[in-house]
Enzyme design. Sequence first.
Site, PDB file in Angstrom:
ATOM      1  N   LYS A  59      35.482  38.111  25.898  1.00  0.00           N
ATOM      2  CA  LYS A  59      35.406  37.765  27.252  1.00  0.00           C
ATOM      3  C   LYS A  59      34.952  38.504  28.374  1.00  0.00           C
ATOM      4  O   LYS A  59      35.453  39.652  28.461  1.00  0.00           O
ATOM      5  CB  LYS A  59      36.752  37.540  27.517  1.00  0.00           C
ATOM      6  CG  LYS A  59      37.269  36.553  28.917  1.00  0.00           C
ATOM      7  CD  LYS A  59      38.363  36.492  29.297  1.00  0.00           C
ATOM      8  CE  LYS A  59      38.493  37.472  30.581  1.00  0.00           C
ATOM      9  NZ  LYS A  59      37.486  37.120  31.908  1.00  0.00           N
ATOM     10  N   GLU A  67      39.730  51.596  27.407  1.00  0.00           N
ATOM     11  CA  GLU A  67      38.846  52.497  28.196  1.00  0.00           C
ATOM     12  C   GLU A  67      38.963  51.935  29.578  1.00  0.00           C
ATOM     13  O   GLU A  67      38.662  50.915  30.096  1.00  0.00           O
ATOM     14  CB  GLU A  67      37.400  52.376  27.693  1.00  0.00           C
ATOM     15  CG  GLU A  67      36.585  53.455  28.012  1.00  0.00           C
ATOM     16  CD  GLU A  67      35.634  53.143  29.486  1.00  0.00           C
ATOM     17  OE1 GLU A  67      36.431  53.587  30.535  1.00  0.00           O
ATOM     18  OE2 GLU A  67      34.750  52.669  29.555  1.00  0.00           O
ATOM     19  N   CYS A  73      33.432  53.810  36.171  1.00  0.00           N
ATOM     20  CA  CYS A  73      34.813  54.433  35.476  1.00  0.00           C
ATOM     21  C   CYS A  73      34.785  55.956  35.495  1.00  0.00           C
ATOM     22  O   CYS A  73      35.636  56.528  35.813  1.00  0.00           O
ATOM     23  CB  CYS A  73      35.127  53.806  34.318  1.00  0.00           C
ATOM     24  SG  CYS A  73      33.973  53.882  33.022  1.00  0.00           S
ATOM     25  N   GLU A  84      41.296  55.338  42.289  1.00  0.00           N
ATOM     26  CA  GLU A  84      39.817  55.181  41.973  1.00  0.00           C
ATOM     27  C   GLU A  84      39.332  53.859  43.085  1.00  0.00           C
ATOM     28  O   GLU A  84      39.863  53.148  43.207  1.00  0.00           O
ATOM     29  CB  GLU A  84      39.958  54.348  40.757  1.00  0.00           C
ATOM     30  CG  GLU A  84      38.707  54.198  40.043  1.00  0.00           C
ATOM     31  CD  GLU A  84      38.533  53.544  38.639  1.00  0.00           C
ATOM     32  OE1 GLU A  84      39.377  52.373  38.498  1.00  0.00           O
ATOM     33  OE2 GLU A  84      37.733  53.737  37.716  1.00  0.00           O
TER      34      GLU A  84
HETATM   35  P1  NDP Z   1      40.151  44.180  35.827  1.00  0.00           P
HETATM   36  O1  NDP Z   1      40.841  45.132  34.907  1.00  0.00           O
HETATM   37  O2  NDP Z   1      41.157  43.070  36.312  1.00  0.00           O
HETATM   38  O3  NDP Z   1      39.024  43.261  34.917  1.00  0.00           O
HETATM   39  C1  NDP Z   1      38.371  43.509  33.676  1.00  0.00           C
HETATM   40  C2  NDP Z   1      38.522  42.483  32.835  1.00  0.00           C
HETATM   41  O4  NDP Z   1      39.809  42.181  32.340  1.00  0.00           O
HETATM   42  C3  NDP Z   1      37.732  41.263  33.162  1.00  0.00           C
HETATM   43  O5  NDP Z   1      37.110  40.665  32.025  1.00  0.00           O
HETATM   44  C4  NDP Z   1      39.015  40.552  33.648  1.00  0.00           C
HETATM   45  O6  NDP Z   1      38.843  38.971  33.655  1.00  0.00           O
HETATM   46  C5  NDP Z   1      40.075  40.662  32.604  1.00  0.00           C
HETATM   47  N1  NDP Z   1      41.298  40.552  32.938  1.00  0.00           N
HETATM   48  C6  NDP Z   1      42.141  40.361  34.208  1.00  0.00           C
HETATM   49  N2  NDP Z   1      43.225  40.077  34.177  1.00  0.00           N
HETATM   50  C7  NDP Z   1      43.656  40.188  32.965  1.00  0.00           C
HETATM   51  C8  NDP Z   1      44.645  40.082  32.077  1.00  0.00           C
HETATM   52  N3  NDP Z   1      46.022  39.887  32.377  1.00  0.00           N
HETATM   53  N4  NDP Z   1      44.479  39.933  30.620  1.00  0.00           N
HETATM   54  C9  NDP Z   1      43.525  40.502  30.031  1.00  0.00           C
HETATM   55  N5  NDP Z   1      42.513  40.672  30.540  1.00  0.00           N
HETATM   56  C10 NDP Z   1      42.352  40.302  32.141  1.00  0.00           C
HETATM   57  O7  NDP Z   1      39.351  44.618  36.789  1.00  0.00           O
HETATM   58  P2  NDP Z   1      38.953  44.145  38.351  1.00  0.00           P
HETATM   59  O8  NDP Z   1      37.887  43.254  38.205  1.00  0.00           O
HETATM   60  O9  NDP Z   1      40.323  43.458  39.014  1.00  0.00           O
HETATM   61  O10 NDP Z   1      38.752  45.585  39.141  1.00  0.00           O
HETATM   62  C11 NDP Z   1      39.870  46.009  39.895  1.00  0.00           C
HETATM   63  C12 NDP Z   1      39.779  47.575  39.724  1.00  0.00           C
HETATM   64  O11 NDP Z   1      39.819  47.974  38.505  1.00  0.00           O
HETATM   65  C13 NDP Z   1      38.446  47.961  40.387  1.00  0.00           C
HETATM   66  O12 NDP Z   1      38.526  48.193  41.625  1.00  0.00           O
HETATM   67  C14 NDP Z   1      38.248  49.354  39.630  1.00  0.00           C
HETATM   68  O13 NDP Z   1      39.080  50.320  40.286  1.00  0.00           O
HETATM   69  C15 NDP Z   1      38.883  49.181  38.059  1.00  0.00           C
HETATM   70  N6  NDP Z   1      38.035  48.830  37.099  1.00  0.00           N
HETATM   71  C16 NDP Z   1      37.797  49.781  36.218  1.00  0.00           C
HETATM   72  C17 NDP Z   1      36.657  49.375  35.341  1.00  0.00           C
HETATM   73  C18 NDP Z   1      36.488  50.405  34.178  1.00  0.00           C
HETATM   74  O14 NDP Z   1      35.193  50.514  33.674  1.00  0.00           O
HETATM   75  N7  NDP Z   1      37.280  51.333  33.765  1.00  0.00           N
HETATM   76  C19 NDP Z   1      36.027  48.227  35.430  1.00  0.00           C
HETATM   77  C20 NDP Z   1      36.399  47.420  36.267  1.00  0.00           C
HETATM   78  C21 NDP Z   1      37.312  47.693  37.182  1.00  0.00           C
HETATM   79  P3  NDP Z   1      38.311  38.433  35.047  1.00  0.00           P
HETATM   80  O15 NDP Z   1      36.910  38.984  35.637  1.00  0.00           O
HETATM   81  O16 NDP Z   1      38.385  36.929  34.834  1.00  0.00           O
HETATM   82  O17 NDP Z   1      39.565  38.818  36.181  1.00  0.00           O
END
Ligand code: NDP
Length: 507
Positions: free
Chosen positions: A210, A284, A318, A415
């Site tokens: 996904k 991660e 990240c 972050e």
């Molecule tokens: P999320 O953790 O929400 O999103 C990452 C993935 O998880 C997306 O595919 C998202 O889908 C999916 N997801 C969201 N909710 C769920 C759930 N309940 N169960 C399973 N999968 C889920 O990150 P955000 O986009 O909300 O970003 C928020 C913050 O997270 C950022 O500001 C940053 O600080 C951090 N972040 C860290 C990352 C890293 O690489 N460590 C990457 C991205 C964000 P969908 O997009 O459809 O919501």
Amino acid sequence: MVTRPASSVVPAASSAPNSWGLGDGQAIPWEYAPAPEARDLVTLKERYGLFIGGRFVAATGGATFTSIDPSTEQPLAAVAKATTADVDKAVRAARRAQRRSWGQLSGKERAKYLFRISRILQERSREFAVLESMDSGKPIKESRDVDVPLAASHFWYYAGWADKLDYAFPGRVARPLGVAAQIIPWNFPLLMLAWKIAPALAAGNTVVLKPASTTPLSALLFAEICVQADLPPGTVNILTGPGEIGMALVTHPDVDKVAFTGSTEIGRKIYQGVAGTDKALTLELGGKAANIVFDDAPLDQAVEGIVNGIYFNQGEVCCAGSRLLVQESIAQPLIDKLKDRLATIRVGDPLDKNTDVGAINSKSQLDKITELVQSGVDEGAELYQPACDLPERGYFFRPTLFTNVAQSHRIAREEIFGPVLSVLTFRTPDEAVEKANNTPYGLSAGIWTDKGSRILEMVSRMKAGVVWANTFNRFDPTSPFGGYKESGFGREGGMHGLHAYVRLEDR
Ligand code: NDP
């Protein structure tokens, strides 16, 4: 090519001093001409389906959502919005392929497919780079030179392991885990897909992936590559849709392995979702890396490393070096050099080859960055932003530098996931280690010093999965990557990454 404003006076080569006559912090008196990559390298469909069992299909119920270009706020395509019924269909397709086709192939045959995917990624690299920049907002020079080549090299690397599992795990028999559920974020959409899919397939698993809702398009183009490569149907399935679909996938009873990259908050929920089952899990998550500069470091190189560490991919990384720890005696000269360097950073159209910092991925991410930067100002840190023009439309944020930062400030603890650097100082190596480790995260760190022995000592004392020495943000498929503490567990990349997708049995 450069164009010069009529008013600018550039000294003749013979009389030009090395500094081009510029005072500290002054910008170069000419402008690069726009150099946009052609958007028509990509043929966007009006509507994209889910990729299940080797075919594109509409979501059950037919709902869609729109993916937009964050640099223009214009819609790019309608994308199918999966339901829980689709999750079930995708997992069943993956299970079938695992039992009947992909799971039955020899390692040598699996390797051929992975090499083929890698080759097609290289052949279609410009198309992927343009699409990735349009959908995510990242500069084309990064998608072209980092994301796409690294994605291709991950498939190449793991293709090499597919028929050598006996050598990777001597004396043991490596069996695939089965069906892997993989959830990826929006900051490196294609690269995170490659990190997840390549080792899973190499080890004989099948996957349901996904992508993030703001960046689904490169995963759907990758699905086309799976068809082009003649991958057995059901080996790779792609479900687009909201977070709940991710959770439905994680908790599906016929999933054997869950791999997630994203926020610590969602990582926790996923951990809870698999608790009490025998599913394998790798997480991660976020980071708040310290980039530590000692007084014997080569300052000009360090400045480049700091800029790369925090402004690469708009800081939406990240492992970004978002906390600069600088030894007190060199703090002022280093900050002066950094400010000069920031004045040359170009923010703008992600498809312009001269752009250094592109668009922030979404409105909500831009709001989060803006809110955290405001908190830095409110809590008393000193803000510096270069005077650069931002495009009128789209989600853009100026490269930002905070000095006078205290460890208690939110900008030093949370972050931000944006182009925002917080500068703190230290006097002794002990203090540097203490400050660097004073975070709930532990994903990465950087050290800048002339002394090899100091690097080795610091590395052994830092709680970070990756520590770069005199460089930053270097990635290689052969090298494991992952975190400590709230940055998650498990490793991706290298043989460690393969380990996460096998069950080892005695011979
Ligand atoms: P999320 O953790 O929400 O999103 C990452 C993935 O998880 C997306 O595919 C998202 O889908 C999916 N997801 C969201 N909710 C769920 C759930 N309940 N169960 C399973 N999968 C889920 O990150 P955000 O986009 O909300 O970003 C928020 C913050 O997270 C950022 O500001 C940053 O600080 C951090 N972040 C860290 C990352 C890293 O690489 N460590 C990457 C991205 C964000 P969908 O997009 O459809 O919501």
